[in-house]
Write a protein that holds these residues in place. Structure first.
Motif, mmCIF file in Angstrom:
data_model
loop_
_atom_site.group_PDB
_atom_site.id
_atom_site.type_symbol
_atom_site.label_atom_id
_atom_site.label_comp_id
_atom_site.label_asym_id
_atom_site.label_seq_id
_atom_site.Cartn_x
_atom_site.Cartn_y
_atom_site.Cartn_z
ATOM 1 N N UNK A 227 18.518 -16.024 7.809
ATOM 2 C CA UNK A 227 17.539 -16.673 6.938
ATOM 3 C C UNK A 227 18.036 -18.073 6.565
ATOM 4 N N UNK A 228 17.213 -19.084 6.841
ATOM 5 C CA UNK A 228 17.648 -20.474 6.681
ATOM 6 C C UNK A 228 17.895 -20.863 5.233
ATOM 7 N N UNK A 229 17.312 -20.157 4.276
ATOM 8 C CA UNK A 229 17.532 -20.499 2.866
ATOM 9 C C UNK A 229 18.518 -19.559 2.187
ATOM 10 N N UNK A 230 18.550 -18.290 2.584
ATOM 11 C CA UNK A 230 19.525 -17.377 1.998
ATOM 12 C C UNK A 230 20.939 -17.688 2.472
ATOM 13 N N UNK A 231 21.067 -18.133 3.728
ATOM 14 C CA UNK A 231 22.396 -18.387 4.295
ATOM 15 C C UNK A 231 23.199 -19.398 3.476
ATOM 16 N N UNK A 404 23.637 -25.533 -1.238
ATOM 17 C CA UNK A 404 22.401 -25.042 -1.839
ATOM 18 C C UNK A 404 21.231 -25.269 -0.882
ATOM 19 N N UNK A 405 20.186 -24.425 -0.942
ATOM 20 C CA UNK A 405 19.038 -24.591 -0.028
ATOM 21 C C UNK A 405 18.416 -25.977 -0.162
ATOM 22 N N UNK A 406 18.118 -26.606 0.965
ATOM 23 C CA UNK A 406 17.582 -27.964 0.956
ATOM 24 C C UNK A 406 16.079 -28.020 1.160
#
Length: 422
Positions: A227-231, A404-406
């Protein structure tokens, strides 16, 4: 009516009787945990006459082995009803802790027993937290998750404020074993509260394979890393929590040793700023409503990383005490906002049939990284001095916001639980 509406706006919507029991159970066990804060090291030192290596092992080795034991429990719990699992984990922690006062009374308590109990409690704690997240997602609709998590966060900081002073008084009057009994009883009461939630919990869908395979143990990590945001959030929280906790023993050595702070001053320096966590958790929902979830997540996550480097400038006397309290107040306030927002975001990004495995993998990694970094920073503290090691951790934390998620992720589409207000 006007007063009722005003208080309703401050406290958030009513989440129903079943959540009320779950919330009460959480508060009870959290208070018991903080009442017994530091009890095992005290028992090791005062009763078993252990040295610093054994005392350090209680927190680092116990947590690391407990995390390893918890790895297969996540996939196992995923396909079972969560409420019985929560009750079982509470009863396991209660029973494990009660072996300590029994052995003490019989005069057969050993360090190995303390270590084994810490492993069992750590594994049960990870499993409980993973199952509770999945249970909460079945209990409440998505729009109420932030309110619920903010209340849990507020309760956590409240018990942090009142628990250690009460526990310290109890230890002074009755000894550290008494607070272990209180902690065990709190888990028993928590099990009763969770049992009182009642209601129908849907049975998770059966897994395709009849037995758990070795590859299933990695399912939680696979989902997180894909997952691109959880990672990035996963790596951010593991690094941040690990570095913050790794400096705590060094800070204790510096304050209680070289700088000559009294134990009550050391306790005050960390207990009083916890009011910031209470305030931050109450601000989380209004801030998300006004600025949006991702904005609050990123800003509060970045701000919490700015404070710890200030501890490298700690000096003696009142000025040093105020510095620690100021740094901790800023750090804890930002964490009070960040934690419920990130917990809610993680639940919303995880499908219902993967929540337990995902949260279990997350907790295992956090516990293991904290244990590893604590051991590493202990070695660094001995080589370069505690103040320099604390400063190094603070500098590294300044880079943690880069993880942090971008970008904003598309919301998951899955059926919502029916609203429960009974």
């Amino acid at each position: 009516m006007g007063d009722g509406r005003r208080w309703g706006g401050l406290l958030g919507p009513r989440l129903g009787r079943r959540f009320g029991w779950l919330w009460g159970a959480y508060g009870t066990s959290a208070l018991g945990t903080w009442l017994a804060f530091g009890a095992f090291p005290l028992i090791a030192v005062r009763v078993l006459h252990c040295g610093p290596v054994e005392v350090a092992a209680l927190s680092s080795v116990g947590a690391a082995v407990g995390a390893a034991v918890a790895v297969p429990l996540g996939p196992w719990v995923e396909f079972r009803r969560k409420r019985p699992v929560l009750i079982a984990m509470d009863l396991v922690r209660c029973a494990a802790l009660l072996t300590v006062p029994v052995a003490f009374a019989l005069g057969v308590l050993t360090f190995l027993q303390l270590l084994l109990v810490s492993v069992v409690v750590a594994a049960a704690d990870i499993t409980f937290r993973a199952a509770s997240g999945a249970y909460l997602k079945t209990l409440l609709p998505a729009e109420d998750l932030l309110v619920a998590n903010a209340r849990f966060e507020s309760t956590a900081w409240t018990t942090t404020i009142i628990g250690p002073p009460l526990g310290g008084a109890a230890i002074g009057l009755l000894g550290p074993v008494a607070t272990v009994v209180a902690d065990a009883v709190s888990y028993l009461l928590s099990a009763v509260g969770i049992g009182a939630t009642g209601g129908h919990e849907p049975r998770p869908e059966r897994r395709e394979a009849p037995r758990m395979r070795a590859g299933d143990l990695l399912d939680g990590w696979r989902y997180i890393l894909a997952d691109a945001t959880l990672r990035p959030l996963f790596f951010n929280t593991a690094l941040f929590n690990g570095l913050v906790m790794a400096t705590q023993p060094l800070l204790a050595v510096l304050m209680l040793g070289r700088l000559g702070f009294a134990p009550w001053q050391y306790g005050l320096a960390f207990a009083a700023p916890s009011i910031g966590g209470l305030l931050g958790s109450r601000l989380a929902r209004p801030l998300v409503t006004r600025f949006g979830q991702r904005q609050v997540l990123v800003v509060s996550g970045a701000l919490r990383a700015l404070w710890p480097v200030g501890l490298a400038f700690l000096g003696p006397g009142t000025g040093g005490l105020l510095l620690v309290m100021g740094v901790e107040l800023g750090l804890i306030s930002c964490c009070g906002v960040f934690n419920p927002v990130y917990t809610t975001y993680r639940l919303q990004r995880t499908p219902a049939d993967r929540v337990t495995r995902t949260l279990s993998a997350w907790a295992v990694t956090t516990k293991a990284s904290t244990a590893l970094l604590t051991a590493l920073w202990g070695v660094l503290g001995g080589l370069i001095g505690p103040r320099t090691a604390i400063g190094l951790a603070g500098v590294l934390l300044l880079a943690s916001p880069l993880l942090l998620p971008r970008r904003t992720a598309a919301p998951l589409s899955e059926p919502e639980p029916a609203p429960n207000r009974s």
